[in-house]
Design a protein around this motif. Sequence first.
Motif, PDB file in Angstrom:
ATOM      1  N   THR A 120     -21.503 -12.944 -13.332  1.00 35.81           N
ATOM      2  CA  THR A 120     -22.114 -13.492 -12.123  1.00 35.81           C
ATOM      3  C   THR A 120     -22.764 -12.358 -11.357  1.00 35.81           C
ATOM      4  N   TRP A 121     -23.986 -12.601 -10.936  1.00 35.34           N
ATOM      5  CA  TRP A 121     -24.789 -11.597 -10.262  1.00 35.34           C
ATOM      6  C   TRP A 121     -24.943 -11.939  -8.781  1.00 35.34           C
ATOM      7  N   GLY A 122     -24.957 -10.914  -7.946  1.00 35.03           N
ATOM      8  CA  GLY A 122     -25.248 -11.112  -6.518  1.00 35.03           C
ATOM      9  C   GLY A 122     -24.290 -12.078  -5.852  1.00 35.03           C
ATOM     10  N   ASP A 123     -24.858 -13.034  -5.170  1.00 32.54           N
ATOM     11  CA  ASP A 123     -24.070 -14.010  -4.410  1.00 32.54           C
ATOM     12  C   ASP A 123     -23.871 -15.291  -5.213  1.00 32.54           C
ATOM     13  N   GLY A 124     -23.336 -15.142  -6.423  1.00 27.01           N
ATOM     14  CA  GLY A 124     -23.032 -16.311  -7.237  1.00 27.01           C
ATOM     15  C   GLY A 124     -24.197 -16.793  -8.076  1.00 27.01           C
ATOM     16  N   ASP A 125     -25.038 -15.889  -8.542  1.00 26.84           N
ATOM     17  CA  ASP A 125     -26.233 -16.261  -9.291  1.00 26.84           C
ATOM     18  C   ASP A 125     -26.085 -15.979 -10.779  1.00 26.84           C
TER      19      ASP A 125
ATOM     20  N   TYR B 142     -16.026 -11.011  -4.512  1.00 24.39           N
ATOM     21  CA  TYR B 142     -17.178 -11.814  -4.092  1.00 24.39           C
ATOM     22  C   TYR B 142     -16.733 -13.260  -3.877  1.00 24.39           C
ATOM     23  N   PRO B 143     -17.286 -13.924  -2.858  1.00 26.36           N
ATOM     24  CA  PRO B 143     -16.825 -15.276  -2.519  1.00 26.36           C
ATOM     25  C   PRO B 143     -17.107 -16.328  -3.595  1.00 26.36           C
ATOM     26  N   LYS B 144     -18.114 -16.127  -4.421  1.00 32.19           N
ATOM     27  CA  LYS B 144     -18.451 -17.126  -5.444  1.00 32.19           C
ATOM     28  C   LYS B 144     -18.065 -16.587  -6.820  1.00 32.19           C
TER      29      LYS B 144
END
Length: 155
Positions: free
Chosen positions: A57-62, A94-96
């Motif tokens: 998972t990249w960045g904010d859940g991407d 990370y939240p996601k």
Amino acid sequence: MKIFIGYVSMSGNTEDMANILKETLLECGCEIDLLDLETVDLHSLNSYDCLFFGAYTWGDGDLPYEVEEFFDDLKKLNLNGVKAACFGSGDTLYPKFCMAVDIMAASLQEQGCDVFEGKLKVELSPDEDEEVDECRQFAKLVYQWANKGEKLTYV
């Protein structure tokens, strides 16, 4: 059973997971093609009995940018009834956590795939015996489900 395992990995964690899945499925007598998703010929996917897709998972859940186009192009294929399963690594800071796994599963379902209900999500790398066992158990459950068409629940 002919199985495709496609993944994308930045730090090697998801690749480690893919290799554990491959080893386990080979023990089940499966024929396995393990490939980086950036090198896959989309049209070859219809020749498999079951598809495994893995990503970090990249960045904010991407989804990682390397596979965004792959999943867009996947929409051009008829995948109705194709059996698929999703896995990936992430970081609970990370939240996601492992959201890319959920994104892949949703995308495959939209394409008509019969997606295994459980999703394999591992914190960082499958270094510990417990995480390796979780990967092996996931592979076996997906194999049983795809081989018999039964809906088994992954815990």
